[in-house]
Design an enzyme around this catalytic site. Structure first.
Site, short mmCIF file in Angstrom:
data_model
loop_
_atom_site.label_atom_id
_atom_site.label_comp_id
_atom_site.label_asym_id
_atom_site.label_seq_id
_atom_site.Cartn_x
_atom_site.Cartn_y
_atom_site.Cartn_z
N GLY A 1 0.80 -1.21 0.00
CA GLY A 1 0.00 0.00 0.00
C GLY A 1 0.83 1.26 0.00
O GLY A 1 0.28 2.36 0.03
N CYS A 2 2.13 1.12 -0.05
CA CYS A 2 3.02 2.28 -0.09
C CYS A 2 3.59 2.40 -1.50
O CYS A 2 3.94 1.40 -2.12
CB CYS A 2 4.17 2.12 0.90
SG CYS A 2 3.63 2.03 2.61
N ALA A 3 3.68 3.63 -1.99
CA ALA A 3 4.26 3.85 -3.32
C ALA A 3 5.75 3.53 -3.30
O ALA A 3 6.31 3.08 -4.29
CB ALA A 3 4.03 5.29 -3.76
#
Length: 136
Positions: free
Chosen positions: A49-51
């Site tokens: 969920g983190c870029a």
């Protein structure tokens, strides 16, 4: 319910009126963290969920929570440092009682992070809460 270490960040942010200075302060906090051992950068510690690439390695000893973290992005590494100040040294019950959104809102982070960074920050908080909930 914030730790004394987090309250210090709040005070620093009150002193730093310009958001660019605050942004640099967050980045400097990330730079000051010890790097995470490469052996801990594995799929089980990676935060989805983190870029950016983000790894959180939590530990619970004697009912007290702490974690190490790392990222390939400097601002995200700084956000990890902020979260460490917010959560490290708290009991499991205290971690679950922290309203991270409200506490981080005191820093103005909600208003100054991109949507992707905000989503990544939420993912890191959710990972912490999930790990602690499983142990509580």
């Amino acid at each position: 319910m914030a730790s004394a270490a987090f309250e210090e960040i709040v005070e620093d942010f009150e002193f730093l009126e310009d958001w660019e200075d605050r942004y640099r302060h967050v980045i400097d906090m990330g730079k000051a963290m010890d790097p995470v051992d490469e052996a801990l950068k594995v799929a089980s510690t990676k935060v989805d969920g983190c870029a950016s690439q983000v790894w959180l390695h939590p530990t619970i000893e004697g009912g007290v929570f702490s974690f190490k973290g790392d990222s390939d992005a400097m601002i995200v590494r700084g956000l990890i440092a902020v979260l460490r100040k917010l959560y490290d040294g708290l009991t499991l019950a205290e971690v679950l009682a922290v309203d991270a959104r409200a506490e981080l809102g005191r820093l103005g982070l909600n208003d100054h992070l991109s949507a992707q960074r905000s989503n990544g920050l939420r993912a890191m908080i959710e990972r912490i809460r999930t790990v602690v909930s499983a142990q509580a």
